[in-house]
Design a protein around this motif. Structure first.
Motif, PDB file in Angstrom:
ATOM      1  N   TYR A   1       8.050 -16.370   3.402  1.00 40.50           N
ATOM      2  CA  TYR A   1       9.348 -16.428   4.051  1.00 40.50           C
ATOM      3  C   TYR A   1       9.696 -17.907   4.129  1.00 40.50           C
ATOM      4  O   TYR A   1       8.810 -18.757   4.339  1.00 40.50           O
TER       5      TYR A   1
ATOM      6  N   HIS B   1      14.533 -15.263  -3.272  1.00 45.89           N
ATOM      7  CA  HIS B   1      15.171 -14.002  -2.876  1.00 45.89           C
ATOM      8  C   HIS B   1      15.974 -14.251  -1.602  1.00 45.89           C
ATOM      9  O   HIS B   1      15.432 -14.824  -0.657  1.00 45.89           O
TER      10      HIS B   1
ATOM     11  N   TYR C   1      17.547 -13.011   1.892  1.00 46.86           N
ATOM     12  CA  TYR C   1      17.352 -11.944   2.872  1.00 46.86           C
ATOM     13  C   TYR C   1      18.492 -11.844   3.876  1.00 46.86           C
ATOM     14  O   TYR C   1      19.034 -10.769   4.092  1.00 46.86           O
TER      15      TYR C   1
ATOM     16  N   ASN D   1      24.376 -13.051   0.200  1.00 44.00           N
ATOM     17  CA  ASN D   1      24.642 -11.619   0.116  1.00 44.00           C
ATOM     18  C   ASN D   1      25.765 -11.427  -0.894  1.00 44.00           C
ATOM     19  O   ASN D   1      26.939 -11.633  -0.583  1.00 44.00           O
TER      20      ASN D   1
ATOM     21  N   GLN E   1      19.019 -13.267  -6.192  1.00 43.64           N
ATOM     22  CA  GLN E   1      17.792 -13.885  -6.690  1.00 43.64           C
ATOM     23  C   GLN E   1      18.123 -14.991  -7.682  1.00 43.64           C
ATOM     24  O   GLN E   1      19.135 -14.924  -8.378  1.00 43.64           O
TER      25      GLN E   1
ATOM     26  N   GLY F   1      13.165 -15.686   0.645  1.00 49.78           N
ATOM     27  CA  GLY F   1      11.770 -15.546   0.270  1.00 49.78           C
ATOM     28  C   GLY F   1      11.555 -16.253  -1.045  1.00 49.78           C
ATOM     29  O   GLY F   1      12.487 -16.401  -1.839  1.00 49.78           O
TER      30      GLY F   1
END
Length: 169
Positions: free
Chosen positions: A52, A73, A75, A98, A108, A131
């Motif tokens: 994280y 990634h 989140y 997002n 990603q 991440g």
């Protein structure tokens, strides 16, 4: 538009995040039990690792590089810009976020092994939880922070961005 607000103090505590040497906060969440050996090298290392990573309170991830590919990634929170410099001096900025809410973002992005990179929240007052998955697995022995002045001399065309995201000395 749905906007996820991050309470960074609560998230640091709940996810047991610690300060990262490059800036922000992190915690390793996965280290593969299986090992791999890079071609032409003898050292075995974990096949993959994951963390994280939280950027908040105006912090940035300073210019650094590692010897493995790193997959980022998204989140939660605000969009984050991951700036990547390749050996030829080409600069690519991946905007993680997002992608359902922000058309200019992706969920990603990959930073290829050996490239210099740094990250920051697109909005300096923002906060983002991402991440990072590294393969072969991350080892601090292969982590290199940019020495002050080195990248500016090598890539003068990107001096302003490099200086802004330099490691704290």
């Amino acid at each position: 538009m749905h906007r996820e607000r991050i309470d960074s103090r609560e998230l640091i505590q709940r996810l047991k995040l610690e300060p990262h040497p490059e800036g922000g906060f992190f915690r390793e969440t996965y280290r593969a039990r299986g090992n791999v050996v890079r071609e032409n090298e003898g050292d075995a290392r974990s096949a993959s690792t994951a963390i994280y990573f939280l950027l908040c309170d105006g912090a940035h991830s300073a210019w650094h590089r590692i010897r493995s590919d790193e997959l980022w990634h998204f989140y939660a929170g605000d969009p984050i810009d991951v700036h990547v410099l390749d050996a030829n001096g080409s600069l690519v900025t991946h905007r993680l976020g997002n992608a359902l809410d922000h058309a200019d973002t992706v969920f990603q992005a990959v930073v290829e092994a050996g490239n210099w990179f740094a990250a920051e929240c697109h909005d300096a007052q923002g906060a983002a939880l991402v991440g990072c998955t590294v393969a072969p697995g991350f080892e601090f022995s292969e982590f290199e922070l940019a020495a002050p002045g080195t990248l500016e001399a090598r890539y003068p065309q990107h001096r302003e961005l490099i200086e802004r995201l330099n490691p704290e000395v």
